[in-house]
Design a protein around this motif. Structure first.
Motif, short mmCIF file in Angstrom:
data_model
loop_
_atom_site.label_atom_id
_atom_site.label_comp_id
_atom_site.label_asym_id
_atom_site.label_seq_id
_atom_site.Cartn_x
_atom_site.Cartn_y
_atom_site.Cartn_z
N ARG A 48 0.84 -1.19 0.00
CA ARG A 48 0.00 0.00 0.00
C ARG A 48 0.89 1.25 0.00
NH1 ARG A 48 -3.50 -3.52 -0.83
NH2 ARG A 48 -5.44 -3.71 0.33
N PRO A 49 0.52 2.28 -0.82
CA PRO A 49 1.33 3.51 -0.86
C PRO A 49 1.00 4.48 0.27
CG PRO A 49 -0.41 3.59 -2.51
CD PRO A 49 -0.58 2.29 -1.79
N SER A 51 2.46 8.42 1.75
CA SER A 51 3.39 9.53 1.65
C SER A 51 4.33 9.53 2.84
CB SER A 51 2.63 10.86 1.66
OG SER A 51 1.71 10.89 0.62
N TYR A 62 1.65 9.56 8.32
CA TYR A 62 0.32 9.67 8.92
C TYR A 62 -0.63 8.89 8.02
CZ TYR A 62 2.08 13.48 11.79
OH TYR A 62 2.80 14.22 12.70
N TYR A 63 -1.46 8.05 8.61
CA TYR A 63 -2.38 7.30 7.75
C TYR A 63 -3.78 7.25 8.36
CZ TYR A 63 -1.55 3.27 10.84
OH TYR A 63 -1.45 2.44 11.93
N LYS A 64 -4.73 7.19 7.44
CA LYS A 64 -6.14 7.10 7.80
C LYS A 64 -6.56 5.65 7.64
CE LYS A 64 -9.90 9.86 8.24
NZ LYS A 64 -10.00 11.00 9.09
N GLY A 67 -9.56 0.66 5.22
CA GLY A 67 -9.89 -0.68 4.70
C GLY A 67 -9.04 -1.75 5.34
N GLY A 69 -6.02 -3.19 4.68
CA GLY A 69 -4.59 -2.98 4.95
C GLY A 69 -4.35 -2.02 6.10
N THR A 70 -5.03 -0.91 6.11
CA THR A 70 -4.80 0.09 7.16
C THR A 70 -5.36 -0.40 8.51
OG1 THR A 70 -6.69 1.28 6.22
CG2 THR A 70 -4.51 2.16 5.76
N GLU A 198 -3.54 10.88 -5.84
CA GLU A 198 -3.60 9.49 -5.37
C GLU A 198 -4.21 8.62 -6.47
OE1 GLU A 198 -5.40 8.69 -1.65
OE2 GLU A 198 -4.02 9.98 -0.56
C1 LIG Z 1 1.06 8.32 -3.67
C2 LIG Z 1 0.07 8.01 -2.57
C3 LIG Z 1 0.31 8.48 -1.29
C4 LIG Z 1 -0.59 8.18 -0.27
N1 LIG Z 1 -0.32 8.67 0.97
C5 LIG Z 1 -1.16 8.37 1.99
C6 LIG Z 1 -0.87 8.83 3.31
O1 LIG Z 1 0.13 9.51 3.56
N2 LIG Z 1 -1.73 8.50 4.28
C7 LIG Z 1 -2.87 7.74 4.03
O2 LIG Z 1 -3.64 7.47 4.95
N3 LIG Z 1 -3.15 7.30 2.80
C8 LIG Z 1 -2.32 7.59 1.78
N4 LIG Z 1 -2.60 7.11 0.53
C9 LIG Z 1 -3.81 6.29 0.35
C10 LIG Z 1 -3.53 4.88 0.87
O3 LIG Z 1 -2.63 4.24 -0.01
C11 LIG Z 1 -4.83 4.09 0.93
O4 LIG Z 1 -5.67 4.69 1.89
C12 LIG Z 1 -4.55 2.66 1.36
O5 LIG Z 1 -3.88 2.00 0.31
C13 LIG Z 1 -5.84 1.95 1.67
O6 LIG Z 1 -5.52 0.62 1.96
P1 LIG Z 1 -6.55 -0.35 2.68
O7 LIG Z 1 -6.06 -1.73 2.47
O8 LIG Z 1 -6.77 0.10 4.09
O9 LIG Z 1 -7.89 -0.08 1.93
P2 LIG Z 1 -8.55 -1.04 0.83
O10 LIG Z 1 -9.13 -2.23 1.53
O11 LIG Z 1 -7.58 -1.27 -0.28
O12 LIG Z 1 -9.70 -0.10 0.30
C14 LIG Z 1 -10.83 0.20 1.12
C15 LIG Z 1 -11.74 1.14 0.37
O13 LIG Z 1 -11.10 2.42 0.21
C16 LIG Z 1 -10.97 2.74 -1.17
N5 LIG Z 1 -9.64 3.37 -1.35
C17 LIG Z 1 -8.44 2.74 -1.40
N6 LIG Z 1 -7.44 3.62 -1.57
C18 LIG Z 1 -8.04 4.84 -1.64
C19 LIG Z 1 -7.58 6.15 -1.83
N7 LIG Z 1 -6.28 6.42 -2.04
N8 LIG Z 1 -8.49 7.17 -1.83
C20 LIG Z 1 -9.79 6.93 -1.67
N9 LIG Z 1 -10.29 5.70 -1.49
C21 LIG Z 1 -9.46 4.67 -1.49
C22 LIG Z 1 -11.06 1.43 -1.91
O14 LIG Z 1 -11.55 1.64 -3.24
C23 LIG Z 1 -12.05 0.67 -1.06
O15 LIG Z 1 -13.36 1.04 -1.34
C24 LIG Z 1 -1.75 7.40 -0.53
C25 LIG Z 1 -1.98 6.92 -1.81
C26 LIG Z 1 -1.09 7.22 -2.82
C27 LIG Z 1 -1.33 6.71 -4.20
#
Ligand SMILES: Cc1cc2nc3c(=O)[nH]c(=O)nc-3n(C[C@H](O)[C@H](O)[C@H](O)COP(=O)(O)OP(=O)(O)OC[C@H]3O[C@@H](n4cnc5c(N)ncnc54)[C@H](O)[C@@H]3O)c2cc1C
Ligand code: FES
Length: 236
Positions: A48-49, A51, A62-64, A67, A69-70, A198
């Motif tokens: 998972r990406p 910043s 910092y992460y929110k 889903g 992964g988080t 993103e």
């Molecule tokens: C370059 C880059 C930098 C990032 N930096 C940060 C950061 O500093 N802090 C942070 O909290 N997050 C950041 N993100 C977003 C982060 O990567 C996602 O929130 C994370 O991958 C979600 O993983 P998950 O397994 O918890 O959610 P999943 O189980 O993969 O997804 C849960 C739900 O959220 C949706 N979702 C997934 N990713 C995103 C997203 N980026 N925006 C909106 N909805 C989404 C999915 O479609 C799904 O419905 C960044 C993304 C990118 C591309």
């Protein structure tokens, strides 16, 4: 590469502050990101990406929690090992103009490192950050706007930039709606702007094409060509 989790505390609603040990030789530019492998429960998760908010004595993220992964990431404890790749992406290009940083929600994260970097070079910047509500805010500097008015000015952070003119350059990161509104404001006011985008990512380094976006110069990869783009390039 593996490193050690030094801290993983909740700092705002559904928002965590992850600090990692800095591996020897680790270098980064503000705006770049890491791909974290979140496999504590041995789930077959893609990386998972996230910043890099700042690198000082630790790598700060910092992460929110949104889903699978988080939700697993928040269970990591001090002393746990975590695997990452990166840093990836282009980082923010420095411009010789009056500098404004504008972040919304968790999109504030990469701007913290930019602010830290600008301060270290004695470059003045003005920060404007927006959140839904006071309980979402995880920064203690900058001018704040909240949609419900519980902290700072009531309304969107975009409203705080109404007075800017073409002497300013804005670095922005946040939800798509906020970025689109900022692009319209930039067109109207004439300021220049780089926005950090993103996108869904699988590899993080330009191979899977999962993060492609359409631009006036053809398709580009957010992970390799971005995440920071000049706003005039983007076809929404
Ligand atoms: C370059 C880059 C930098 C990032 N930096 C940060 C950061 O500093 N802090 C942070 O909290 N997050 C950041 N993100 C977003 C982060 O990567 C996602 O929130 C994370 O991958 C979600 O993983 P998950 O397994 O918890 O959610 P999943 O189980 O993969 O997804 C849960 C739900 O959220 C949706 N979702 C997934 N990713 C995103 C997203 N980026 N925006 C909106 N909805 C989404 C999915 O479609 C799904 O419905 C960044 C993304 C990118 C591309
Ligand atoms: S994430 Fe694989 S090409 Fe961008």
């Amino acid at each position: 590469m593996k490193t050690i989790v030094l801290n993983n505390d909740q700092v705002a609603k559904d928002t965590y502050y992850l600090q990692l040990q800095v591996p020897e030789g680790f270098k980064y530019e503000p705006g770049q990101f890491l791909m974290l492998k979140i496999n504590k429960l041995n789930e077959p998760l893609l990386r998972r990406p996230f910043s890099i908010a700042k690198v000082d004595e630790t790598i700060d993220i910092y992460y929110k929690v949104i889903g699978l992964g988080t939700n697993i990431l928040k269970s990591y404890k001090k002393g746990d090992l975590i695997d990452f790749t990166g840093p990836f992406g282009n980082g923010f290009d420095l411009r010789n103009k009056r500098i404004v940083l504008c972040g919304g929600g968790i999109g504030v994260a990469p701007l913290i490192g930019l602010k830290y970097f600008l301060d270290s070079k004695n470059i003045t910047s003005h920060c404007f950050f927006g959140f839904n509500s006071k309980e979402d805010c995880f920064v203690d500097f900058g001018e704040i706007a909240t949609l419900d008015g519980s902290l700072g000015k009531k309304g969107s952070v975009v409203d705080l930039l109404e007075d800017l003119d073409n002497s300013f350059h804005v670095y922005a990161c946040g939800p798509k709606g906020m970025l689109k509104a900022l692009c319209e404001l930039a067109d109207r006011k004439g300021f220049s702007m780089d926005i950090s985008l993103e996108s869904n990512m699988a590899c993080g380094f330009g191979v899977c094409l999962g993060c492609s976006i359409n631009t006036i110069n053809g398709y580009k990869q957010v992970c390799k060509d971005g995440p920071a783009f000049n706003y005039t390039e983007i076809i929404w």
